[in-house]
Write a protein that holds these residues in place. Structure first.
Motif, mmCIF file in Angstrom:
data_model
loop_
_atom_site.group_PDB
_atom_site.id
_atom_site.type_symbol
_atom_site.label_atom_id
_atom_site.label_comp_id
_atom_site.label_asym_id
_atom_site.label_seq_id
_atom_site.Cartn_x
_atom_site.Cartn_y
_atom_site.Cartn_z
ATOM 1 N N LEU A 44 -5.625 12.771 1.841
ATOM 2 C CA LEU A 44 -4.758 11.670 2.365
ATOM 3 C C LEU A 44 -5.086 10.443 1.157
ATOM 4 O O LEU A 44 -6.120 10.008 1.020
ATOM 5 C CB LEU A 44 -4.962 11.147 3.845
ATOM 6 C CG LEU A 44 -4.249 9.972 4.305
ATOM 7 C CD1 LEU A 44 -2.766 10.447 4.351
ATOM 8 C CD2 LEU A 44 -4.772 9.323 5.324
ATOM 9 N N SER A 45 -4.008 10.265 0.378
ATOM 10 C CA SER A 45 -4.120 9.184 -0.586
ATOM 11 C C SER A 45 -3.514 7.770 -0.152
ATOM 12 O O SER A 45 -2.591 7.728 0.026
ATOM 13 C CB SER A 45 -3.643 9.476 -1.781
ATOM 14 O OG SER A 45 -3.856 10.954 -2.171
ATOM 15 N N LEU A 46 -4.366 6.853 -0.711
ATOM 16 C CA LEU A 46 -3.796 5.400 -0.419
ATOM 17 C C LEU A 46 -4.282 4.622 -1.586
ATOM 18 O O LEU A 46 -5.188 4.591 -2.271
ATOM 19 C CB LEU A 46 -4.708 4.587 0.706
ATOM 20 C CG LEU A 46 -4.507 5.398 2.033
ATOM 21 C CD1 LEU A 46 -5.623 6.330 2.545
ATOM 22 C CD2 LEU A 46 -4.493 4.156 3.236
ATOM 23 N N ASP A 47 -3.401 3.880 -2.267
ATOM 24 C CA ASP A 47 -3.392 3.009 -3.135
ATOM 25 C C ASP A 47 -2.774 1.589 -3.011
ATOM 26 O O ASP A 47 -1.717 1.401 -2.599
ATOM 27 C CB ASP A 47 -3.438 4.008 -4.407
ATOM 28 C CG ASP A 47 -1.896 4.024 -4.780
ATOM 29 O OD1 ASP A 47 -0.767 3.734 -3.996
ATOM 30 O OD2 ASP A 47 -1.533 4.854 -5.656
ATOM 31 N N MET A 48 -3.037 0.825 -4.113
ATOM 32 C CA MET A 48 -2.402 -0.534 -4.083
ATOM 33 C C MET A 48 -2.831 -1.061 -5.513
ATOM 34 O O MET A 48 -3.815 -0.761 -5.966
ATOM 35 C CB MET A 48 -2.780 -1.411 -2.945
ATOM 36 C CG MET A 48 -4.403 -1.850 -3.167
ATOM 37 S SD MET A 48 -4.849 -3.019 -1.657
ATOM 38 C CE MET A 48 -3.518 -4.260 -1.800
ATOM 39 N N ALA A 49 -1.975 -2.037 -5.928
ATOM 40 C CA ALA A 49 -1.858 -2.774 -6.858
ATOM 41 C C ALA A 49 -2.833 -4.134 -6.517
ATOM 42 O O ALA A 49 -2.358 -4.933 -6.014
ATOM 43 C CB ALA A 49 -0.682 -3.199 -7.610
ATOM 44 N N LEU A 50 -4.151 -4.293 -7.038
ATOM 45 C CA LEU A 50 -4.845 -5.518 -6.562
ATOM 46 C C LEU A 50 -4.639 -6.655 -7.387
ATOM 47 O O LEU A 50 -4.579 -7.762 -6.996
ATOM 48 C CB LEU A 50 -6.451 -5.129 -6.970
ATOM 49 C CG LEU A 50 -6.954 -3.593 -6.339
ATOM 50 C CD1 LEU A 50 -8.304 -3.412 -6.593
ATOM 51 C CD2 LEU A 50 -6.855 -3.924 -4.678
ATOM 52 N N VAL A 51 -4.190 -6.413 -8.780
ATOM 53 C CA VAL A 51 -3.745 -7.275 -9.531
ATOM 54 C C VAL A 51 -2.446 -6.760 -10.282
ATOM 55 O O VAL A 51 -2.388 -5.675 -10.861
ATOM 56 C CB VAL A 51 -4.661 -7.888 -10.655
ATOM 57 C CG1 VAL A 51 -3.823 -9.068 -11.565
ATOM 58 C CG2 VAL A 51 -5.764 -8.313 -9.924
ATOM 59 N N VAL B 135 0.866 -1.366 -0.005
ATOM 60 C CA VAL B 135 0.087 -0.190 -0.028
ATOM 61 C C VAL B 135 0.812 1.253 -0.006
ATOM 62 O O VAL B 135 1.874 1.422 0.661
ATOM 63 C CB VAL B 135 -1.007 -0.060 1.026
ATOM 64 C CG1 VAL B 135 -1.823 1.460 1.185
ATOM 65 C CG2 VAL B 135 -1.859 -1.118 1.342
ATOM 66 N N GLY B 136 0.582 2.190 -0.804
ATOM 67 C CA GLY B 136 1.353 3.495 -0.841
ATOM 68 C C GLY B 136 0.321 4.339 -0.217
ATOM 69 O O GLY B 136 -0.768 4.592 -0.301
ATOM 70 N N VAL B 137 0.938 5.599 0.730
ATOM 71 C CA VAL B 137 0.581 6.556 1.589
ATOM 72 C C VAL B 137 0.917 7.993 1.248
ATOM 73 O O VAL B 137 2.113 7.852 1.512
ATOM 74 C CB VAL B 137 0.475 6.092 2.911
ATOM 75 C CG1 VAL B 137 -0.312 7.239 3.876
ATOM 76 C CG2 VAL B 137 -0.358 4.816 3.064
ATOM 77 N N THR B 138 0.167 8.750 0.785
ATOM 78 C CA THR B 138 0.670 10.056 0.646
ATOM 79 C C THR B 138 -0.350 11.124 0.963
ATOM 80 O O THR B 138 -1.429 11.192 1.027
ATOM 81 C CB THR B 138 0.777 10.397 -1.237
ATOM 82 O OG1 THR B 138 1.794 9.350 -1.738
ATOM 83 C CG2 THR B 138 1.386 11.820 -1.454
ATOM 84 N N LEU B 139 0.354 12.272 1.614
ATOM 85 C CA LEU B 139 -0.274 13.394 2.335
ATOM 86 C C LEU B 139 -0.181 14.528 1.299
ATOM 87 O O LEU B 139 0.985 14.900 0.866
ATOM 88 C CB LEU B 139 0.125 13.644 3.587
ATOM 89 C CG LEU B 139 -0.656 14.719 4.035
ATOM 90 C CD1 LEU B 139 -2.053 14.591 4.414
ATOM 91 C CD2 LEU B 139 -0.139 15.355 5.538
ATOM 92 N N SER B 140 -1.082 15.211 0.761
ATOM 93 C CA SER B 140 -1.248 16.569 -0.058
ATOM 94 C C SER B 140 -1.778 17.654 0.530
ATOM 95 O O SER B 140 -2.716 17.444 1.154
ATOM 96 C CB SER B 140 -1.960 16.123 -1.220
ATOM 97 O OG SER B 140 -1.934 17.376 -2.111
#
Length: 342
Positions: free
Chosen positions: A190-197, A160-165
């Motif tokens: 606050l952004s969170l993302d991930m590679a599901l596949v 999971v990636g986490v970034t604050l803007s």
């Protein structure tokens, strides 16, 4: 007498000698065994393949992958990026309402995980016969802003990636009415993302807060009961500047993007927004749910395109009726962003 058995066998031996080479040519020959590959070399090749897979995945920049929802990726150190981010907001309760807002942005990554940007926004308003709003067909330079994005957790090797803007804004229009005003605001995401596949499907979640203070230009009059009246009204006993209004918006969004073909992602997002009077959520004003498709296309190694169209499918104003909030939010919100990397 002794030679007679030998003479009898000799023709048979000669025939076998002639046939044997021909038979030998037709027989399959076993290839010599390959030398066993050292285990260290095989492991090195596996590691190299794994690194190539990770590198291919890391080349997918998720910052603009999800439309209005932001991904967590930050550019490489020393990377410079220029973009034109055009948004449109259309539809209010009654009449015609449209706002077109192109933003010129210059973003630089001075260090790993940190990016800084400068923005200039231009607005044009088309407002006609909308209740409680003056008719307008005007526009101009609307806002200057700067943005800082810091990535606390990288998506590789973390799942999971986490970034604050953080984006402070200084504007010259009321963004809803198009009236000339002095506007100061702060937007935090606050952004969170991930590679599901891996390399195929990505997902993201945003938590947002925006607080703004807007003071329209002009003056108002006050009568003896301190009620607002026109400054030219004879009942006005005092004239003062138009008071400032303070509002805040909370939001949460979720999005997913699927790589349909190389360098082309299609997806969808959902955004839920709540608006309040005051910076500290003094009074609830309205809520809205937006849903719509997204598109991201990598045109070349240095050029990409992001697009989204969100439609309000549910909502309610605090003092309104119906199943939509068209007093505080628009019916449609669209976005088209062209990004160039250097």
């Amino acid at each position: 007498m002794l030679l007679s058995p030998v003479l009898r066998v000799a023709p048979a031996l000669a025939l076998v000698a002639l046939i044997h080479p021909a038979c030998a040519e037709g027989l399959p020959r076993r290839s010599p065994p390959r030398p066993a590959q050292p285990q260290g070399r095989q492991q090195a090749q596996d590691n190299k393949q794994s690194q190539e897979d990770k590198q291919s995945q890391s080349e997918i920049d998720t910052e603009d992958l999800f439309g209005f929802t932001e991904g967590s990726d930050v550019g490489d150190p020393g990377e410079l990026e220029a973009s034109i981010d055009s948004t449109g907001r259309f539809g209010r309760r009654g009449g015609r309402y449209g706002v077109f807002s192109p933003t010129l942005e210059l973003e630089y990554t001075p260090a790993e995980r940190l990016s800084l940007s400068l923005d200039a926004t231009f607005d044009h308003y088309w407002i006609r016969n909308v209740p409680d709003l003056e008719n307008r067909n005007t526009g101009g330079l609307s806002q200057f802003s700067t943005q800082m994005r810091y990535q606390f957790i990288q998506r590789d090797p973390s799942p999971v990636g986490v970034t604050l803007s953080l984006e402070p804004q200084f504007g010259f229009f009321d963004q809803d009415t198009g009236e000339r005003a002095r506007r100061t605001a702060l937007e935090a995401v606050l952004s969170l993302d991930m590679a599901l596949v891996p390399e195929r499907v990505f997902g993201a979640v945003n938590l947002t807060y925006e607080g703004e203070r807007v003071r329209p230009k002009g003056f108002i009059g006050l009568d003896r009961d301190l009620d607002e009246v026109d400054p030219s009204d004879p009942a006005a006993v005092a004239i003062t500047r138009t008071p400032a209004e303070r509002e805040s918006t909370l939001g949460i969004s979720a999005a997913a993007a699927f790589q349909a073909v190389p360098n082309l992602f299609v997806g969808a997002e959902a955004r839920y927004l709540r608006q309040y009077e005051g910076l500290d959520f003094k009074a609830f004003e309205g809520r809205a749910l937006f849903i719509g498709p997204t598109l991201y296309m990598k045109v070349s190694d240095h050029l990409s395109l992001s697009a989204a169209w969100d439609v309000q499918v549910a909502g309610k104003a605090n003092d309104g009726s119906g199943h939509l909030d068209l007093e505080n939010f628009e019916r449609h919100q669209a976005k088209l962003k062209l990004i160039a990397q250097f």
